[in-house]
Each structure stands twice: as structure tokens, then as C-alpha cells.
Design a protein around this motif. Structure first.
Motif, mmCIF file in Angstrom:
data_model
loop_
_atom_site.group_PDB
_atom_site.id
_atom_site.type_symbol
_atom_site.label_atom_id
_atom_site.label_comp_id
_atom_site.label_asym_id
_atom_site.label_seq_id
_atom_site.Cartn_x
_atom_site.Cartn_y
_atom_site.Cartn_z
ATOM 1 N N MET A 99 0.786 -0.992 -0.094
ATOM 2 C CA MET A 99 0.170 -0.021 -0.014
ATOM 3 C C MET A 99 0.524 1.520 -0.105
ATOM 4 O O MET A 99 0.472 2.452 -0.770
ATOM 5 C CB MET A 99 -0.965 -0.356 0.958
ATOM 6 C CG MET A 99 -1.875 -1.249 1.178
ATOM 7 S SD MET A 99 -3.194 -0.652 2.869
ATOM 8 C CE MET A 99 -1.863 -1.563 4.086
ATOM 9 N N ALA A 100 1.849 1.171 0.687
ATOM 10 C CA ALA A 100 2.817 2.405 0.221
ATOM 11 C C ALA A 100 3.340 2.885 -0.369
ATOM 12 O O ALA A 100 3.705 3.775 -0.556
ATOM 13 C CB ALA A 100 4.193 1.595 1.654
ATOM 14 N N LYS A 101 3.757 2.037 -1.467
ATOM 15 C CA LYS A 101 4.544 0.904 -2.693
ATOM 16 C C LYS A 101 3.902 2.616 -3.378
ATOM 17 O O LYS A 101 3.845 3.278 -4.477
ATOM 18 C CB LYS A 101 4.853 0.480 -3.097
ATOM 19 C CG LYS A 101 6.222 0.024 -2.545
ATOM 20 C CD LYS A 101 6.201 -1.347 -3.496
ATOM 21 C CE LYS A 101 7.840 -2.089 -2.743
ATOM 22 N NZ LYS A 101 8.319 -2.920 -3.696
ATOM 23 N N GLN A 102 1.991 1.947 -3.771
ATOM 24 C CA GLN A 102 0.952 2.283 -4.516
ATOM 25 C C GLN A 102 0.790 4.101 -3.898
ATOM 26 O O GLN A 102 0.002 4.130 -4.671
ATOM 27 C CB GLN A 102 -0.021 1.750 -4.429
ATOM 28 C CG GLN A 102 0.244 -0.143 -4.983
ATOM 29 C CD GLN A 102 -0.918 -0.982 -4.986
ATOM 30 O OE1 GLN A 102 -1.936 -0.455 -4.750
ATOM 31 N NE2 GLN A 102 -0.757 -1.521 -5.966
ATOM 32 N N LYS A 103 1.191 4.439 -3.108
ATOM 33 C CA LYS A 103 0.105 5.889 -2.361
ATOM 34 C C LYS A 103 -0.899 5.863 -2.000
ATOM 35 O O LYS A 103 -0.958 6.772 -1.616
ATOM 36 C CB LYS A 103 1.164 7.055 -3.260
ATOM 37 C CG LYS A 103 2.584 6.832 -3.387
ATOM 38 C CD LYS A 103 3.238 7.873 -4.284
ATOM 39 C CE LYS A 103 4.962 8.354 -4.047
ATOM 40 N NZ LYS A 103 5.455 7.854 -3.545
ATOM 41 N N ASP A 104 -1.127 4.570 -1.050
ATOM 42 C CA ASP A 104 -2.528 4.800 -0.822
ATOM 43 C C ASP A 104 -2.539 5.256 0.723
ATOM 44 O O ASP A 104 -2.363 3.984 1.459
ATOM 45 C CB ASP A 104 -2.885 2.704 -0.692
ATOM 46 C CG ASP A 104 -4.529 2.656 -0.307
ATOM 47 O OD1 ASP A 104 -5.055 4.104 -0.266
ATOM 48 O OD2 ASP A 104 -4.471 1.972 -0.469
ATOM 49 N N CYS A 105 -2.075 6.627 0.760
ATOM 50 C CA CYS A 105 -2.343 7.022 1.501
ATOM 51 C C CYS A 105 -3.330 6.870 3.024
ATOM 52 O O CYS A 105 -3.660 6.723 4.051
ATOM 53 C CB CYS A 105 -2.022 8.729 1.658
ATOM 54 S SG CYS A 105 -0.589 9.477 0.888
ATOM 55 N N LEU A 106 -4.564 6.158 2.393
ATOM 56 C CA LEU A 106 -5.886 6.626 3.375
ATOM 57 C C LEU A 106 -5.246 5.031 3.900
ATOM 58 O O LEU A 106 -5.915 4.562 5.619
ATOM 59 C CB LEU A 106 -7.096 6.877 2.409
ATOM 60 C CG LEU A 106 -8.132 6.503 3.340
ATOM 61 C CD1 LEU A 106 -8.306 7.086 4.413
ATOM 62 C CD2 LEU A 106 -9.902 6.096 2.692
ATOM 63 N N CYS A 137 -2.844 3.310 4.611
ATOM 64 C CA CYS A 137 -1.229 3.036 5.207
ATOM 65 C C CYS A 137 -2.181 3.770 6.650
ATOM 66 O O CYS A 137 -2.138 3.305 7.736
ATOM 67 C CB CYS A 137 -0.201 4.008 4.862
ATOM 68 S SG CYS A 137 0.637 3.087 3.202
ATOM 69 N N ILE A 138 -2.632 4.956 6.615
ATOM 70 C CA ILE A 138 -3.122 5.464 7.600
ATOM 71 C C ILE A 138 -4.417 5.137 8.466
ATOM 72 O O ILE A 138 -4.156 4.927 9.990
ATOM 73 C CB ILE A 138 -3.693 6.725 7.383
ATOM 74 C CG1 ILE A 138 -2.678 8.191 7.372
ATOM 75 C CG2 ILE A 138 -4.701 7.542 8.796
ATOM 76 C CD1 ILE A 138 -3.578 9.164 6.056
ATOM 77 N N THR A 160 -2.785 2.293 9.585
ATOM 78 C CA THR A 160 -1.725 2.442 11.254
ATOM 79 C C THR A 160 -2.339 2.373 12.083
ATOM 80 O O THR A 160 -1.877 1.908 13.861
ATOM 81 C CB THR A 160 -0.667 3.854 11.248
ATOM 82 O OG1 THR A 160 0.278 3.176 9.947
ATOM 83 C CG2 THR A 160 0.018 4.289 11.953
#
Length: 93
Positions: free
Chosen positions: A63-70, A72-73, A76
Motif C-alpha cells: 500500500m505504501a508503494k502504491q501511495k495509498d495514504c488512506l 496506510c493511515i 497504522t
């Protein structure tokens, strides 16, 4: 789903199958099959736990590689809630 997750699920199914065999055949402690099936069942179940955790970590990095910020948040925040819950339950009595 990656290979770790699939192998973890297969291991847990095999483990529960061995535990299920104990109930099907009504095995008890003096029987050597009880010792074998229970040990194998617990081994496979506890082997599946780290595999699923590794799979979850790989999913997070994906998810972090694909820049899926929501994603990842949210992931976390859920991890932090679990850490706080277990830390408060076991360490801060």
C-alpha cells in the motif's frame, strides 16, 4: 493475497483438522494419538500466526508503494489501537 497468507491459511486449516480429529475419535490423554494430533494441531496453528503477520506487513508495504495514504493511515491506526489495548491489558494492571 500473497504466498505467505495462503500458506498461513493452509497451515491453520491443517491444524484445526488435527484438533477436529481429536474430537471426532474422542481421544483422551493416555492414547498416543491424542498426544500426536494435539501437538501437530498446535504446531500448525502457531506456525500460521507469524505467516499471516508477515503477509499483513507485506500488504502494508505494498500500500505504501502504491501511495495509498488512506489505507496506510487506517492500517497504522488499527495497529496502534491493538498495541495500546494489549499493553494496557497486560502491562498496566
Amino acid at each position: 493475497m500473497n504466498k505467505f497468507y495462503k500458506f498461513g491459511v493452509i497451515c491453520s486449516i491443517i491444524g484445526f483438522f488435527f484438533i477436529f480429529l481429536i474430537f471426532i475419535f474422542k481421544l483422551a490423554h493416555p492414547n498416543p494419538l491424542f498426544n500426536i494430533f494435539s501437538a501437530l494441531g498446535l504446531l500448525f496453528i502457531f506456525l500460521s500466526i507469524p505467516l499471516v503477520i508477515i503477509s499483513t506487513i507485506f500488504d502494508f508495504f505494498h500500500m505504501a508503494k502504491q501511495k495509498d495514504c488512506l489505507g496506510c493511515i487506517i492500517f497504522t491506526i488499527l495497529i496502534l489501537i491493538n498495541i495500546i489495548f494489549f499493553a494496557s491489558k497486560y502491562f498496566f494492571r
